[in-house]
Design a protein around this motif. Structure first.
Motif, PDB file in Angstrom:
ATOM      1  N   HIS A 270     -65.563 -25.899 -27.296  1.00  0.00           N
ATOM      2  CA  HIS A 270     -64.424 -24.933 -27.175  1.00  0.00           C
ATOM      3  C   HIS A 270     -63.272 -25.831 -26.678  1.00  0.00           C
ATOM      4  CE1 HIS A 270     -61.707 -21.445 -26.181  1.00  0.00           C
ATOM      5  NE2 HIS A 270     -62.047 -21.626 -24.992  1.00  0.00           N
ATOM      6  N   LYS A 271     -61.815 -25.554 -26.882  1.00  0.00           N
ATOM      7  CA  LYS A 271     -60.459 -25.916 -26.604  1.00  0.00           C
ATOM      8  C   LYS A 271     -60.074 -25.122 -25.582  1.00  0.00           C
ATOM      9  CE  LYS A 271     -59.205 -29.479 -30.095  1.00  0.00           C
ATOM     10  NZ  LYS A 271     -58.042 -29.729 -31.071  1.00  0.00           N
ATOM     11  N   ARG A 272     -59.521 -25.486 -24.594  1.00  0.00           N
ATOM     12  CA  ARG A 272     -58.799 -24.578 -23.602  1.00  0.00           C
ATOM     13  C   ARG A 272     -57.544 -24.612 -23.779  1.00  0.00           C
ATOM     14  NH1 ARG A 272     -61.505 -24.128 -18.622  1.00  0.00           N
ATOM     15  NH2 ARG A 272     -59.672 -22.762 -17.886  1.00  0.00           N
ATOM     16  N   ARG A 273     -57.011 -23.495 -23.781  1.00  0.00           N
ATOM     17  CA  ARG A 273     -55.430 -23.387 -23.843  1.00  0.00           C
ATOM     18  C   ARG A 273     -54.732 -22.899 -22.671  1.00  0.00           C
ATOM     19  NH1 ARG A 273     -51.509 -24.517 -27.649  1.00  0.00           N
ATOM     20  NH2 ARG A 273     -52.707 -23.817 -29.212  1.00  0.00           N
ATOM     21  N   LEU A 274     -53.812 -23.815 -21.968  1.00  0.00           N
ATOM     22  CA  LEU A 274     -53.017 -23.391 -20.980  1.00  0.00           C
ATOM     23  C   LEU A 274     -51.745 -22.617 -21.189  1.00  0.00           C
ATOM     24  CD1 LEU A 274     -53.064 -26.924 -19.342  1.00  0.00           C
ATOM     25  CD2 LEU A 274     -54.742 -25.314 -19.016  1.00  0.00           C
ATOM     26  N   PRO A 275     -51.335 -21.910 -20.233  1.00  0.00           N
ATOM     27  CA  PRO A 275     -50.283 -20.832 -20.312  1.00  0.00           C
ATOM     28  C   PRO A 275     -48.950 -21.443 -20.430  1.00  0.00           C
ATOM     29  CG  PRO A 275     -50.988 -20.911 -17.916  1.00  0.00           C
ATOM     30  CD  PRO A 275     -51.803 -21.921 -18.766  1.00  0.00           C
ATOM     31  N   VAL A 276     -48.471 -22.678 -20.454  1.00  0.00           N
ATOM     32  CA  VAL A 276     -47.551 -23.413 -20.199  1.00  0.00           C
ATOM     33  C   VAL A 276     -47.484 -24.297 -21.588  1.00  0.00           C
ATOM     34  CG1 VAL A 276     -46.840 -23.089 -18.076  1.00  0.00           C
ATOM     35  CG2 VAL A 276     -47.977 -25.243 -18.625  1.00  0.00           C
ATOM     36  N   PRO A 277     -46.279 -25.070 -22.202  1.00  0.00           N
ATOM     37  CA  PRO A 277     -46.316 -25.872 -23.067  1.00  0.00           C
ATOM     38  C   PRO A 277     -47.095 -27.107 -22.590  1.00  0.00           C
ATOM     39  CG  PRO A 277     -44.250 -24.924 -23.014  1.00  0.00           C
ATOM     40  CD  PRO A 277     -45.012 -24.360 -21.821  1.00  0.00           C
TER      41      PRO A 277
ATOM     42  N   ALA B  32     -44.589 -26.887 -17.553  1.00  0.00           N
ATOM     43  CA  ALA B  32     -45.076 -27.721 -18.626  1.00  0.00           C
ATOM     44  C   ALA B  32     -46.001 -28.788 -17.901  1.00  0.00           C
ATOM     45  CB  ALA B  32     -43.829 -28.438 -19.180  1.00  0.00           C
ATOM     46  N   VAL B  33     -46.844 -29.201 -18.952  1.00  0.00           N
ATOM     47  CA  VAL B  33     -47.908 -29.982 -18.704  1.00  0.00           C
ATOM     48  C   VAL B  33     -47.929 -31.249 -19.505  1.00  0.00           C
ATOM     49  CG1 VAL B  33     -50.651 -30.500 -18.861  1.00  0.00           C
ATOM     50  CG2 VAL B  33     -49.798 -28.399 -17.689  1.00  0.00           C
ATOM     51  N   ILE B  34     -48.014 -32.395 -18.770  1.00  0.00           N
ATOM     52  CA  ILE B  34     -48.058 -33.647 -19.676  1.00  0.00           C
ATOM     53  C   ILE B  34     -49.247 -34.502 -19.644  1.00  0.00           C
ATOM     54  CG2 ILE B  34     -46.500 -35.758 -20.079  1.00  0.00           C
ATOM     55  CD1 ILE B  34     -44.352 -34.431 -18.591  1.00  0.00           C
ATOM     56  N   LEU B  35     -50.122 -34.500 -20.578  1.00  0.00           N
ATOM     57  CA  LEU B  35     -51.335 -35.284 -20.597  1.00  0.00           C
ATOM     58  C   LEU B  35     -51.010 -36.616 -20.704  1.00  0.00           C
ATOM     59  CD1 LEU B  35     -53.550 -33.201 -22.993  1.00  0.00           C
ATOM     60  CD2 LEU B  35     -53.446 -32.974 -20.720  1.00  0.00           C
ATOM     61  N   ASP B  36     -51.461 -37.451 -19.797  1.00  0.00           N
ATOM     62  CA  ASP B  36     -51.347 -38.744 -19.944  1.00  0.00           C
ATOM     63  C   ASP B  36     -52.630 -39.439 -20.501  1.00  0.00           C
ATOM     64  OD1 ASP B  36     -50.665 -41.525 -19.450  1.00  0.00           O
ATOM     65  OD2 ASP B  36     -51.062 -41.507 -17.539  1.00  0.00           O
ATOM     66  N   ASP B  37     -52.376 -40.257 -21.666  1.00  0.00           N
ATOM     67  CA  ASP B  37     -53.646 -40.640 -22.503  1.00  0.00           C
ATOM     68  C   ASP B  37     -54.335 -39.555 -22.869  1.00  0.00           C
ATOM     69  OD1 ASP B  37     -55.430 -42.329 -23.851  1.00  0.00           O
ATOM     70  OD2 ASP B  37     -56.227 -43.023 -21.740  1.00  0.00           O
ATOM     71  N   GLY B  38     -53.578 -38.556 -23.393  1.00  0.00           N
ATOM     72  CA  GLY B  38     -54.305 -37.435 -23.942  1.00  0.00           C
ATOM     73  C   GLY B  38     -54.666 -37.275 -25.480  1.00  0.00           C
ATOM     74  N   MET B  39     -54.565 -38.286 -26.315  1.00  0.00           N
ATOM     75  CA  MET B  39     -54.722 -38.045 -27.702  1.00  0.00           C
ATOM     76  C   MET B  39     -56.145 -37.908 -27.934  1.00  0.00           C
ATOM     77  SD  MET B  39     -53.366 -40.212 -30.912  1.00  0.00           S
ATOM     78  CE  MET B  39     -53.344 -39.543 -32.563  1.00  0.00           C
ATOM     79  N   GLN B  40     -57.084 -38.497 -27.074  1.00  0.00           N
ATOM     80  CA  GLN B  40     -58.706 -38.310 -27.533  1.00  0.00           C
ATOM     81  C   GLN B  40     -58.987 -37.200 -26.504  1.00  0.00           C
ATOM     82  OE1 GLN B  40     -57.277 -41.669 -27.295  1.00  0.00           O
ATOM     83  NE2 GLN B  40     -57.070 -41.424 -29.423  1.00  0.00           N
ATOM     84  N   HIS B  41     -58.395 -36.594 -25.796  1.00  0.00           N
ATOM     85  CA  HIS B  41     -58.854 -35.329 -24.632  1.00  0.00           C
ATOM     86  C   HIS B  41     -58.818 -34.277 -25.700  1.00  0.00           C
ATOM     87  CE1 HIS B  41     -59.925 -34.124 -20.747  1.00  0.00           C
ATOM     88  NE2 HIS B  41     -59.106 -33.038 -21.012  1.00  0.00           N
TER      89      HIS B  41
END
Length: 398
Positions: free
Chosen positions: A57-64, A171-180
């Motif tokens: 399952h992929k989690r969806r956050l309420p902000v971009p 907003a949320v910024i994923l650092d090193d997020g491509m494989q997350h």
């Protein structure tokens, strides 16, 4: 272990046709690495398809959510890009939350916290990024991207003061997020190291690729980092490879622009780049792209530059301090002048205390900022406008 990592790294960045030129020790490792690479390929293929089929399952956050990632290990400019985007949002009155895994003691997280200390930016560290985000949302609340003139804030009319939304996370910024993959994202930015883009084009551990190049199809924007350190011909070759995978992918170019130095013994000091002029320098680093760091130092005018490299995220120990001292003594003997040690901010934030053990040798920390390198139709303003447009489209179709 460090020696083994260095051997594997040399193999990973040696073209396949040149493997026969490596030492017997290197060549003896290739069959084992090749087998491990096949297992790794099967693992990521299976994991990706389990997500596609809905078993995971992929989690969806309420902000971009903006993911900044890469396809190879180290030196791709992910963290500087994360900081660049965080500053853009913070200056627009939208509080960003950076989610980072905190790899190897969290040196990158500490650097981000230090740089963004006087902004509304928050930095959350943890393996489970969805859980980390939930804790921050519970504490600070979050901003609805469909209201409060959210996107207008990213490019406001100069005559309109939209103010700030306080501490609410926008907003949320994923650092090193491509494989997350467990966290859904609205925008995927992939960073490419212009100096060492794909290595030998094999997957880990035989090569540096964390995913096949076909993963570029998931990207919304590609950014070629260290674009100022390679020729136009090399940049065009990287662009060609990217376009073969996704012809319509927007491509931008960035560089790390040196701004100043500070002393390890006084982090509040600020020295101009000119302090490097006509002196002997020893570059010491444990980062993913040591050669890019050295080339940046060479450009600011020292008389001679030597380098001592360690594996990415390596924690300096007292034996390493003595090795650095020995190299400094040799440079003093060869040039008749005391050399200055220069490290990156990432090395400083990993362990600032041990670097003071080099006293009385002077140790300076290079400060740099990410800049968009102007190209045809591609500027900092056009980069931000594209991200805004893409985010508006993605958020509206959630």
């Amino acid at each position: 272990m460090e020696k083994m990592k260095r051997l594997v790294n040399q193999i990973a960045y040696t073209p396949s046709q040149n493997l026969s030129k490596l030492s017997p020790l290197h060549r003896s490792l290739v069959p084992l690495l090749s087998f491990a690479s096949s297992l790794y390929k099967f693992a990521i293929f299976s994991r990706h398809h389990l997500y596609l089929l809905g078993f995971f399952h992929k989690r969806r956050l309420p902000v971009p959510v903006i993911s900044v990632g890469n396809l190879t290990w180290g030196g791709n400019g992910k963290t500087p890009m994360v900081e660049f985007i965080a500053l853009w949002f913070a200056n627009a009155g939208i509080c960003p939350l950076i989610l980072t895994r905190g790899y190897a003691g969290g040196d990158e997280a500490r650097m981000l916290q230090r740089h963004l200390l006087n902004t509304s930016t928050k930095v959350g560290m943890g393996v489970d990024r969805a859980a980390t985000a939930a804790r921050f949302f519970e504490r600070y609340g979050y901003l609805d991207p469909c209201g409060s003139m959210y996107f207008e804030r990213l490019f406001p009319d100069r005559n309109v003061n939209l103010g700030s939304n306080g501490d609410k996370i926008g907003a949320v910024i994923l650092d090193d997020g491509m494989q997350h993959w467990s966290l859904s994202r609205d925008l995927e930015i992939v960073m490419v190291n212009g100096v060492m883009p794909w290595g030998n084009s094999h997957l880990l551990p035989l090569g540096p690729l964390r995913e096949p190049l076909t993963a570029l199809k998931r990207a919304d924007v590609a950014v070629i980092h260290h674009a100022d350190l390679v020729s136009d011909r090399e940049l065009k070759a990287i662009e060609f490879t990217i376009r073969q995978v996704k012809a319509t992918l927007p491509i931008f170019f960035t560089r790390l622009a040196p701004s100043c130095f500070f002393e390890v013994k006084n982090c509040n000091s600020k020295l101009p780049l000119s302090v490097m002029h006509n002196i002997v320098v020893l570059c010491v680093s444990a980062i993913g792209s040591a050669n890019a760091f050295v080339r940046a130092i060479e450009k600011v005018g020292p008389s001679y530059v030597d380098q001592l490299d360690f594996n990415d995220h390596y924690l300096f120990q007292m034996k390493d301090i003595e090795m650095i001292r020995e190299r400094l003594r040799k440079l003093h003997k060869d040039f008749g002048a005391k050399a200055v040690v220069v490290v990156t901010e990432k090395d400083y934030d990993r362990d600032p205390i041990i670097l003071k053990e080099l006293d009385p040798y002077e140790v300076l920390v290079l400060c740099s900022q990410l800049e968009i390198v102007p190209a045809v139709g591609h500027t900092e303003e056009s980069f931000k406008k594209l991200l805004k447009q893409l985010l508006e489209i993605k958020v509206s179709t959630r």
